[in-house]
Design an enzyme around this catalytic site. Sequence first.
Site, PDB file in Angstrom:
ATOM      1  N   TRP A 115       0.828  -1.205   0.000  1.00 43.58           N
ATOM      2  CA  TRP A 115       0.000   0.000   0.000  1.00 43.58           C
ATOM      3  C   TRP A 115       0.858   1.248   0.000  1.00 43.58           C
ATOM      4  O   TRP A 115       0.539   2.240  -0.662  1.00 43.58           O
ATOM      5  CB  TRP A 115      -0.988  -0.008   1.168  1.00 43.58           C
ATOM      6  CG  TRP A 115      -1.968  -1.131   1.029  1.00 43.58           C
ATOM      7  CD1 TRP A 115      -2.122  -2.199   1.857  1.00 43.58           C
ATOM      8  CD2 TRP A 115      -2.918  -1.318  -0.044  1.00 43.58           C
ATOM      9  NE1 TRP A 115      -3.098  -3.038   1.379  1.00 43.58           N
ATOM     10  CE2 TRP A 115      -3.598  -2.520   0.220  1.00 43.58           C
ATOM     11  CE3 TRP A 115      -3.243  -0.593  -1.189  1.00 43.58           C
ATOM     12  CZ2 TRP A 115      -4.596  -3.017  -0.631  1.00 43.58           C
ATOM     13  CZ3 TRP A 115      -4.238  -1.083  -2.032  1.00 43.58           C
ATOM     14  CH2 TRP A 115      -4.899  -2.273  -1.736  1.00 43.58           C
ATOM     15  N   ASP A 185      -1.887   6.867   6.417  1.00 40.82           N
ATOM     16  CA  ASP A 185      -2.899   5.960   5.862  1.00 40.82           C
ATOM     17  C   ASP A 185      -3.296   5.025   7.007  1.00 40.82           C
ATOM     18  O   ASP A 185      -2.561   4.114   7.366  1.00 40.82           O
ATOM     19  CB  ASP A 185      -2.311   5.164   4.685  1.00 40.82           C
ATOM     20  CG  ASP A 185      -3.295   4.107   4.164  1.00 40.82           C
ATOM     21  OD1 ASP A 185      -4.407   3.993   4.722  1.00 40.82           O
ATOM     22  OD2 ASP A 185      -2.934   3.392   3.209  1.00 40.82           O
ATOM     23  N   LYS A 209     -12.756  -1.655   6.922  1.00 42.51           N
ATOM     24  CA  LYS A 209     -12.175  -2.607   7.883  1.00 42.51           C
ATOM     25  C   LYS A 209     -12.774  -2.365   9.271  1.00 42.51           C
ATOM     26  O   LYS A 209     -13.515  -3.180   9.785  1.00 42.51           O
ATOM     27  CB  LYS A 209     -10.650  -2.495   7.924  1.00 42.51           C
ATOM     28  CG  LYS A 209      -9.985  -3.068   6.679  1.00 42.51           C
ATOM     29  CD  LYS A 209      -9.331  -1.993   5.927  1.00 42.51           C
ATOM     30  CE  LYS A 209      -8.498  -2.344   4.723  1.00 42.51           C
ATOM     31  NZ  LYS A 209      -8.683  -3.501   3.950  1.00 42.51           N
TER      32      LYS A 209
HETATM   33  C1  LIG Z   1      -3.495   0.038   4.396  1.00 39.63           C
HETATM   34  C2  LIG Z   1      -4.343   0.157   3.167  1.00 39.63           C
HETATM   35  N1  LIG Z   1      -4.267   1.271   2.424  1.00 39.63           N
HETATM   36  C3  LIG Z   1      -5.009   1.424   1.332  1.00 39.63           C
HETATM   37  C4  LIG Z   1      -5.887   0.454   0.912  1.00 39.63           C
HETATM   38  C5  LIG Z   1      -6.697   0.673  -0.345  1.00 39.63           C
HETATM   39  O1  LIG Z   1      -7.978   0.979   0.023  1.00 39.63           O
HETATM   40  P1  LIG Z   1      -9.145   1.216  -1.066  1.00 39.63           P
HETATM   41  O2  LIG Z   1      -9.343  -0.086  -1.747  1.00 39.63           O
HETATM   42  O3  LIG Z   1     -10.285   1.643  -0.213  1.00 39.63           O
HETATM   43  O4  LIG Z   1      -8.699   2.271  -1.983  1.00 39.63           O
HETATM   44  C6  LIG Z   1      -6.027  -0.708   1.656  1.00 39.63           C
HETATM   45  C7  LIG Z   1      -6.976  -1.760   1.241  1.00 39.63           C
HETATM   46  O5  LIG Z   1      -7.057  -2.833   1.784  1.00 39.63           O
HETATM   47  C8  LIG Z   1      -5.228  -0.861   2.816  1.00 39.63           C
HETATM   48  O6  LIG Z   1      -5.312  -1.973   3.563  1.00 39.63           O
END
Ligand SMILES: Cc1ncc(COP(=O)(O)O)c(C=O)c1O
Length: 379
Positions: A115, A185, A209
């Site tokens: 991520w 994040d 989550k």
């Molecule tokens: C730590 C983290 N950041 C970003 C994301 C991406 O999120 P989204 O699919 O809502 O854009 C996730 C998705 O699981 C994540 O776990």
Amino acid sequence: MAISHRKPYNFSAGPAILPPIVFERAADAVQELRQSAHDPTAPGCGLSILEMSHRGADFDAVFKRAQALCHEVLEIPATHEVLFLQGGASLQFAMVPQNLGIAGKPAAYVDTGAWSKKAIAEAKVAGEVRVIASSAETRYDRIPELPPPASYADASYVHITSNNTIYGTEFAALPEVGEVPLVVDFSSNIGSRPVSFDRIGVAYAGAQKNLGPSGLTLVAIHRDLVERRVSDQVPLISRYATHVKASSLYNTPNTFGVLVLMLVLEWMRDHGGLEGMFQRNERKAAPLYQFLDESQLFRPHAQPGSRSQMNVVWTLDGAPEAERDAQTKAFLSAANQAGFSGLKGHRSVGGCRASIYNAFPPEGVEALVEFMRNYERQQ
Ligand SMILES: Cc1ncc(COP(=O)(O)O)c(C=O)c1O
């Protein structure tokens, strides 16, 4: 409508398990929103949450309550604006550099896995990026040590991923980054433990989550950063200032998502708030890690000191290498049949992952440990 205990135990990494009471009240509001969605005896307003205007008084009450609960339960101080946006955390990967990047000043990123890498890739589209720490060399099995803040004092902001959903690592505490705004994040551990927002410039989290359904993103931004210089090239919809000015109603928000988030925050408040969640999560994660540390078959991926309370990742490295994939498949299949759903690890690590977010019941972890102990004994 009563929803009884639902088998199987849901270890999904997201969209993820929510508290049973939230399913009940959300189902109720789909039939008819009550004047007080958290009180099943309150008078109804005649319409479903799914069919009412986002600008009407009934939804406005839900919206304001959800925002107030973000401040109260998530302990987001009044210095920060709370926004309910869409586009997931992934859109924030792009909005952060578009809004906070300053020409001539690099954006500093900590690389803790998939991520962060996506966040870095978006930041590179907007400007210069400096990766100030990374745990890539050890397959992201830990949170790397950050260099002293003086070494990145020229950065426009510092970005971290507080919990790494895929690798099961988590910052035990937010880093001290000096005067540079910290951007977090928080997607996979928001609301799971007490956090001091005094240190945070911008925090964002996809709701799916710990906070609610997918399609809703919570953003908390310090007021001083809302108007940070933005290039004329940034579309209006991508500017934080636009959403703050419109109180998150610049475009139609995820109205159902906001309702569910409100219900989840009420459940959190009724279970001791952030401190209550932290203790609940500690009680779940600690015995699972202890079992993994003692096991001859299963091996935890994350190093002590960096371990996530939300996503526990392990492999079957105790099995001979040639048999590992087959043994992993066999274990996951047996676990699934025994009522443990969603344990398959992310493809980049392999192995298994138990996502045990706030709402996951402690008895589900106890049952899993017992199952794994018996499974290992039989091998
Ligand atoms: C730590 C983290 N950041 C970003 C994301 C991406 O999120 P989204 O699919 O809502 O854009 C996730 C998705 O699981 C994540 O776990």
